[in-house]
Design an enzyme around this catalytic site. Structure first.
Site: not given
Ligand code: EPZ
Length: 436
Positions: A23, A119, A124-125, A321, A413
């Site tokens: 990440n 995933c 995932r918005p 994670d 991945r």
């Molecule tokens: C990153 O995903 C990681 N992926 C994920 O790891 C990890 O689970 C996640 O961060 C949380 O730590 C990468 O870094 C490539 P978020 P990301 O934006 O950035 C909401 C793995 O297994 N949200 O922190 O997509 C969202 O729905 C993967 O390595 C919004 O509402 O996660 C979630 O509930 C899986 N609007 C929360 O925030 C947005 O615009 C956290 O999501 C963005 C997010």
């Protein structure tokens, strides 16, 4: 079709080395688009998400070469990149393709990419990403049903207050703001180690980012990023990606679930504190070495593992994670455990697979409840997503008998050479290609 075959029941013993963080790498590689000089990135994990990032960079016109004799090291030069459209097929293959939006917007004021894949653990918005770009002066439009285009005549520093703590949106706000005119402040920022790694990399290349790792990050726009040697000097900048805290955590749980004794090298123990705390609560012994980058996880013969409660939250809380992996350990620990998943709304798909192996775990409206004390037995199971797949590996290693895991492309991945690494500490595991 390829699958993992595991003959379980053998305690894992020995030493294992952690690769660079997935990440981090999937954010740092797009960030090279912001640089005005070539750069060498070390400790890059050999995983399919990274391969996609490198393919996208090449597709945009970057020069990407693997360094001879250094398989985890790449020299990347983006000086001749003219394209701003991220190749559609590649963008759909992973979540992190959206980092090319922020990097290209920061580089040339334009970017277009398909809505990201990744995933299936929730909706995932990307509304917070777009909110950050808008705050800096960009406009975004949808091309057709799932291509996002962002553009700006110029980017201006601003205050961005995230509605939710989002790793991706925090990273993308940094990427878009680092060359903007003026100062940007990101409030309610994510604090993960990979956020700090991206900021450290960009600062190493001449950016001005302060506060990464806290919930307020201040970025003073720097129009040209030449590295610290200044214009005209010929020097190869080298930056090493931070160790993968989730890979390390996965190996820690695998050592515990097999009642083994494993030394994990190349880690940053501080990044593992929440995982270490939960393992110790369950009766697992964890010793952080004075060498700093080493941690030992073991269970002695008369140690009894018992249940504990897990609630996932953004760093420094217990990482989402690691939730499937820890849940797997708790199915064999004695007693009841409650699991709350506060980040993703659909991260319990692995439960159905664990039940095939004899786990006593039920999904509730609040999360999952584990009765514990199970003796897992081998079965044919699916890797529903990346970390669910890691949980299946842990279950297969702890179970009596043979486990076959299909859909292993999800696991590959995010885990570099996981079969070779686990075989190196005694796992009876192989990857085989079977007829469909
Ligand atoms: C990153 O995903 C990681 N992926 C994920 O790891 C990890 O689970 C996640 O961060 C949380 O730590 C990468 O870094 C490539 P978020 P990301 O934006 O950035 C909401 C793995 O297994 N949200 O922190 O997509 C969202 O729905 C993967 O390595 C919004 O509402 O996660 C979630 O509930 C899986 N609007 C929360 O925030 C947005 O615009 C956290 O999501 C963005 C997010």
């Amino acid at each position: 079709m390829e699958k993992f075959v595991i003959d379980g029941g053998t305690p894992l013993r020995g030493e294992i080395h952690v690769s660079g963080a997935k990440n981090s790498a999937v954010a740092i590689l797009p960030a090279t688009l912001l640089l005005d000089v070539p750069v060498i990135i070390e400790n890059v994990p050999d995983i399919s998400d990274v391969a996609i990032c490198l393919k996208i960079l090449r597709g945009l016109g970057a020069q990407v070469e693997r360094m001879a004799g250094e398989p985890d090291t790449y020299r990347i030069s983006c000086e001749h990149v003219k394209e701003h459209y991220v190749p559609y097929a590649e963008a759909k293959k992973m979540r992190a393709s959206y980092y090319f939006l922020g990097a290209l917007l920061g580089r040339c004021g334009r970017a277009a990419a398909a809505m990201p894949g990744g995933c299936s653990i929730g909706a995932r918005p990307i509304d917070q990403h777009l909110k950050a770009f808008e705050a800096l002066g960009a406009v975004h439009t949808m091309q057709g049903t799932d291509v996002v285009e962002v553009s700006a005549d110029a980017l201006y520093g601003n205050t961005i207050c995230m509605n939710v703590v989002s790793v991706g949106a925090t990273m993308n706000a940094i990427l878009a703001a680092v060359k903007a005119q003026g100062v940007t402040v990101i409030e309610n920022a994510a604090r993960e180690p990979h956020i700090v790694d991206l900021a450290n990399f960009l600062n190493f290349m001449g950016a001005s980012i302060k506060g990464a790792g806290t919930d307020v990050i201040k970025i003073t726009g720097t129009p040209v990023l030449l590295g610290n040697a200044g214009e005209g000097s010929v020097v190869d900048y080298r930056y090493s990606v931070v160790p993968d805290q989730i890979e390390a955590g996965t190996f820690m749980v695998a050592a515990a679930a097999t009642r083994g004794d494993v030394v994990i090298r190349g880690v940053i123990p501080k990044h593992l504190e929440a995982i270490t705390a939960k393992l110790r609560e369950s009766g697992v012994q964890v010793v952080e070495s004075q060498d700093e980058d080493v941690i030992r996880v073991f269970v002695e013969e008369d140690d009894v593992l018992h249940g504990t409660n897990i609630k996932t939250s953004p760093y420094p809380g217990f990482p989402t994670d690691m939730q499937p992996q820890m849940a797997t350990l708790l199915t064999i620990a004695e007693g009841q455990s409650n699991i709350r998943e506060s980040v993703w709304e659909d991260r319990f798909r692995y439960v159905h697979e664990l039940k095939k192996m004899g786990a006593r775990i039920e999904i509730t409206q609040d999360g999952a409840v584990v009765q514990g004390g199970a003796s897992l037995h081998g079965a044919c199971v699916n890797a529903c997503d990346l970390r669910a797949g890691a949980a299946m590996i842990i279950a297969g290693l702890a179970a009596q008998g043979r486990t076959e895991i299909v859909d292993i492309q999800f696991i590959e991945r995010g885990y570099d050479n996981i079969v070779g690494k686990l075989r190196g500490i005694g796992a009876k595991m192989e990857k085989i290609r079977s007829l469909p």
